[in-house]
Design a protein around this motif. Sequence first.
Motif, PDB file in Angstrom:
ATOM      1  N   ARG A  25       0.840  -1.211   0.000  1.00 13.97           N
ATOM      2  CA  ARG A  25       0.000   0.000   0.000  1.00 13.97           C
ATOM      3  C   ARG A  25       0.869   1.254   0.000  1.00 13.97           C
ATOM      4  O   ARG A  25       1.769   1.385   0.827  1.00 13.97           O
ATOM      5  CB  ARG A  25      -0.925   0.012   1.204  1.00 13.97           C
ATOM      6  N   PHE A  27       0.522   5.540  -0.224  1.00 17.87           N
ATOM      7  CA  PHE A  27      -0.308   6.743  -0.223  1.00 17.87           C
ATOM      8  C   PHE A  27       0.569   7.959  -0.493  1.00 17.87           C
ATOM      9  O   PHE A  27       1.620   8.128   0.135  1.00 17.87           O
ATOM     10  CB  PHE A  27      -0.992   6.942   1.133  1.00 17.87           C
ATOM     11  N   SER A  31      -3.421  11.677  -1.583  1.00  7.46           N
ATOM     12  CA  SER A  31      -4.350  10.547  -1.425  1.00  7.46           C
ATOM     13  C   SER A  31      -4.554  10.193   0.039  1.00  7.46           C
ATOM     14  O   SER A  31      -5.645   9.777   0.440  1.00  7.46           O
ATOM     15  CB  SER A  31      -3.862   9.331  -2.209  1.00  7.46           C
ATOM     16  N   PHE A  32      -3.522  10.368   0.864  1.00  6.12           N
ATOM     17  CA  PHE A  32      -3.706  10.084   2.288  1.00  6.12           C
ATOM     18  C   PHE A  32      -4.639  11.106   2.920  1.00  6.12           C
ATOM     19  O   PHE A  32      -5.490  10.753   3.748  1.00  6.12           O
ATOM     20  CB  PHE A  32      -2.363  10.067   3.024  1.00  6.12           C
ATOM     21  N   SER A  34      -7.089  12.601   1.403  1.00  4.35           N
ATOM     22  CA  SER A  34      -8.437  12.202   0.956  1.00  4.35           C
ATOM     23  C   SER A  34      -8.968  11.050   1.793  1.00  4.35           C
ATOM     24  O   SER A  34     -10.154  11.017   2.162  1.00  4.35           O
ATOM     25  CB  SER A  34      -8.412  11.800  -0.531  1.00  4.35           C
ATOM     26  N   ASN A  35      -8.095  10.098   2.112  1.00  7.13           N
ATOM     27  CA  ASN A  35      -8.472   8.962   2.948  1.00  7.13           C
ATOM     28  C   ASN A  35      -8.885   9.425   4.343  1.00  7.13           C
ATOM     29  O   ASN A  35      -9.898   8.967   4.902  1.00  7.13           O
ATOM     30  CB  ASN A  35      -7.281   8.011   3.042  1.00  7.13           C
ATOM     31  N   ALA A  38     -12.329  11.294   4.229  1.00  9.25           N
ATOM     32  CA  ALA A  38     -13.454  10.363   4.117  1.00  9.25           C
ATOM     33  C   ALA A  38     -13.752   9.718   5.468  1.00  9.25           C
ATOM     34  O   ALA A  38     -14.917   9.557   5.852  1.00  9.25           O
ATOM     35  CB  ALA A  38     -13.149   9.295   3.068  1.00  9.25           C
ATOM     36  N   LEU A  39     -12.703   9.365   6.199  1.00  9.64           N
ATOM     37  CA  LEU A  39     -12.894   8.771   7.519  1.00  9.64           C
ATOM     38  C   LEU A  39     -13.507   9.793   8.474  1.00  9.64           C
ATOM     39  O   LEU A  39     -14.399   9.449   9.273  1.00  9.64           O
ATOM     40  CB  LEU A  39     -11.549   8.274   8.061  1.00  9.64           C
ATOM     41  N   GLU A  61      -4.380   2.545   9.352  1.00  4.89           N
ATOM     42  CA  GLU A  61      -5.656   2.862  10.007  1.00  4.89           C
ATOM     43  C   GLU A  61      -5.432   3.694  11.267  1.00  4.89           C
ATOM     44  O   GLU A  61      -6.189   4.638  11.545  1.00  4.89           O
ATOM     45  CB  GLU A  61      -6.405   1.571  10.340  1.00  4.89           C
ATOM     46  N   SER A  64      -4.678   7.192  10.248  1.00  8.08           N
ATOM     47  CA  SER A  64      -5.889   7.835   9.719  1.00  8.08           C
ATOM     48  C   SER A  64      -6.802   8.303  10.849  1.00  8.08           C
ATOM     49  O   SER A  64      -7.353   9.413  10.801  1.00  8.08           O
ATOM     50  CB  SER A  64      -6.635   6.868   8.792  1.00  8.08           C
ATOM     51  N   GLY A 104     -10.867  -1.653   7.985  1.00  9.34           N
ATOM     52  CA  GLY A 104     -11.758  -0.632   7.444  1.00  9.34           C
ATOM     53  C   GLY A 104     -13.017  -0.390   8.241  1.00  9.34           C
ATOM     54  O   GLY A 104     -13.747   0.571   7.974  1.00  9.34           O
TER      55      GLY A 104
END
Length: 440
Positions: A25, A27, A31-32, A34-35, A38-39, A61, A64, A104
């Motif tokens: 993975r 990021f 992109s991180f 954006s992740n 969203a969370l 996770e 995030s 997730g």
Amino acid sequence: MNYYKLLQAQAVAYGNKPFLCMDARVFSYASFLSNVDALAEELEDFHIRGDVIIYSEDFIEEASLFFALQRIGARPLAAHAGVMDSLARRPTENIAGILTMRQGEVSWSPRDTTENVSSPEGCMGVFTSGSTGAPKVLYRTYASWAAFFPVQNAAFRIGEESRLYLHGSLGFTGNLNVFLAVLYRGATLVTTAAFQPKQVYHLLSESGVDVVYLVPNKLRLLVQAKEAPIQGIQSVFTGSQLLSEELLQSLRRSFPAAHIFLYYGASELNYITYRELEGEGFDERNLGRPFENVKLEVRDSLIYVTTPYRVSNVKCPFALGDLGTLDEKGNLRLLGRRSDVVNKGGYKISLAALKEKLEKMQGVEAAEVLGYEDSRRYEEAAAFLVLERSVERGPIEKRIRKELPAVERPKKLFYLNEIPINDRGKADKERLRSYIFNGS
């Protein structure tokens, strides 16, 4: 200011540049972010506010959750597995709840916090063990670390193009600090879900990693892979434990181009001293000179620290309970912890010094020493030894009798294949202590 806002700014500045890589993975900064956004939107449904314990076995996770909570106005308290076990036995007061994430899926467990207790200033918190062993929260402002990042990044050679490897939970203060220092510098962080020495060694040789941050026990496991030297590693820095001369030589063979640094620090205070390990005449207890704006003094062998980079609600000069001396050049020499002393009939034995003597004996690969009370409530020492291949116990015990004064000889000796390590990368003293009383 908080670290979500820093992530936002760095996503604008660095866009598609790789930020966080774990196994397959990858990021980018953009992109991180954006992740995380969203969370954060998902977390809004829980109406979370206040101080929140975060936990995940997955580094991405966990990271995030850390940033997402700051975006929605809550304060993350990063916890590792050991802290979660302690909290199950003895919950910490004044916490809004526990937020976990697994594959997730987010789970929110709110707690009934009827008391409105004012908490220290800060945008985040980490756990450490208090004197009773109960988890204790340490709060940090953004500036208490961020103001120091330029200093530590320069000291440990972390640049904008660096790719830094670390391993372990963000619940460990050192990992969280280095992760955020990488973010601050606009560099790239590389990690792995598991710490399998041979695989990690191959990763370091193939992924462009040039900086390594690991505690000494993990470095020891890494170089035991005994693979071909890696020329690309430019910096290795480590702390939390003393570094033996044997391990230093192994690191030099594995990473011949690397500058190797040993630091002394504490969760309550941040980095205190450091030194680059170079040249001859290695003294593993010499932890170097203080960082910029950090002051040291020693009173009755007890180390006191004054630093602007401390956690909230800590007043300086602050004593951690460590013993040491300062030489004429201002270098700190660590003698051990005040509590790590066995008193045998008025003769005080430093367990750290005894461990050092045992590890220097020919045929001993690693050692650990613990104090305990025997059935008569006399204080004694127990030693746990890992012997080099083909070394027999008899010659080692003869060497102990010859080289150590009778009063310093451990009353109990245990021979192990390896020193057990806990999730913090340190010797698992609870497990070792069970051998003393259970005999196996």
